[in-house]
Design a protein around this motif. Structure first.
Motif, PDB file in Angstrom:
ATOM      1  N   THR A  28     -24.437   1.932  38.856  1.00  0.00           N
ATOM      2  CA  THR A  28     -23.142   2.170  39.476  1.00  0.00           C
ATOM      3  C   THR A  28     -22.436   3.368  38.844  1.00  0.00           C
ATOM      4  N   ASP A  39     -17.631  -4.463  40.506  1.00  0.00           N
ATOM      5  CA  ASP A  39     -17.066  -3.741  41.642  1.00  0.00           C
ATOM      6  C   ASP A  39     -16.392  -4.769  42.544  1.00  0.00           C
ATOM      7  N   TYR A  55     -21.324   4.037  49.697  1.00  0.00           N
ATOM      8  CA  TYR A  55     -21.583   3.110  48.599  1.00  0.00           C
ATOM      9  C   TYR A  55     -22.996   2.523  48.609  1.00  0.00           C
TER      10      TYR A  55
END
Length: 298
Positions: free
Chosen positions: A103, A248, A31
């Protein structure tokens, strides 16, 4: 100190249990874009105290953002919140220095041109990435992509380097993807960093096509629809600000990060540069969408 695609994070406080080093592991790098040890001036300072659960109990925004947190050592399944917290605060610090964290994205380089795939969860990004590797393409990012607005356009300058994909990809599309490990649920893990990738990111890869994915295994063929008008900025705004806004989710809850005039100016510049990039929505199966995108058959 560690760097997250050019954003320097200075950890302080109680660090003798390997807290800082844990962010260099496989799960965080799924990530966090291009995590590495770093030297230089800090963009973010995090004062960490040991504890049994994660929480942020003090925040100060300025030229250098400062946070005080309580947290165990980050780890997959057991304590993932520090990773997503760090991604969020790095995204804000990056936005201040013209590095936008996009993202839910995958980036490829094909013959020197960049293709940025955007997709909401479960829209096919990981499968597109696995197929790209199977075709020996230069995969620049697997989950979160860092872009920079320059005079002549948008450039990919960083991205995540760990891919997790469904092994059904190989059977359904008759391909072979080299993998290094498995997740607990049986998904495969691939380290995608390479000398070719590093050289490309060092100079930046200009984005010439943005594809918003709507793909699935059982879709026939591929079709494309241009994104025009207000929808261009609306679409890019979502993917460029989701991390800043805490879309998120992580426990106990994402921060409400302020978007300053400086950040807003950089985001608006990015959206302005995007007006010169061809943007399409793609519908169909992953393989046909990928092949038609890289062969410019849209």
């Amino acid at each position: 100190m560690i760097s997250i695609s050019g954003v320097n994070i200075d950890f302080r406080g109680e660090l003798d249990d390997g807290f800082e080093e844990a962010f260099l592991g496989t799960f965080p790098r799924r990530y966090l874009p291009d995590v590495s040890q770093s030297k230089g001036g800090a963009h973010v300072v995090i004062d960490r105290f040991k504890g049994n659960k994660f929480r942020v109990f003090s925040v100060s925004y300025g030229k250098v953002d400062e946070y005080k947190i309580e947290s165990p050592v980050p780890s997959a399944y057991l304590n993932e919140s520090p990773v997503f917290f760090l991604l969020q605060v790095a995204a804000r610090a990056g936005a201040k220095i013209n590095r936008t964290f996009i993202t839910d994205s995958v980036a490829l380089e094909v013959d020197g041109r960049g293709i940025l795939f955007l997709g909401y969860p479960h829209s096919g990004k990981s499968t597109i990435s696995a197929l790209a590797l199977a075709n020996n393409l230069n995969l620049l990012s697997t989950e979160n992509t860092v872009v920079e607005a320059r005079e002549d356009g948008i450039y990919v300058v960083g991205g995540t380097s760990v891919l997790v994909y469904d092994p059904r990809v190989e059977e359904i599309y008759n391909v072979s993807v080299p993998y290094t490990d498995f997740t607990r649920s049986g998904y495969r893990i691939v380290e995608v960093n390479s000398e070719r990738r590093s050289k490309s990111l060092e100079k930046g890869v200009k984005v010439e096509l943005i594809v918003v994915l709507h793909t699935a295994f059982n879709f026939p063929g591929a079709s494309f629809s241009p994104v025009t008008g207000r929808k261009i900025k609306k679409t890019l705004w979502y993917f460029a600000t989701s991390l800043l806004k805490g879309m998120d989710y992580y426990e106990p809850g994402p921060l409400d990060l302020p978007i300053t005039e400086e950040i807003m100016a950089n985001l608006n510049n990015l959206l302005s540069k995007a007006s010169s990039v061809r943007i399409v929505e793609a519908f169909g199966n992953h393989k046909d969408v990928l092949l038609r995108s890289i062969n410019d058959e849209i």
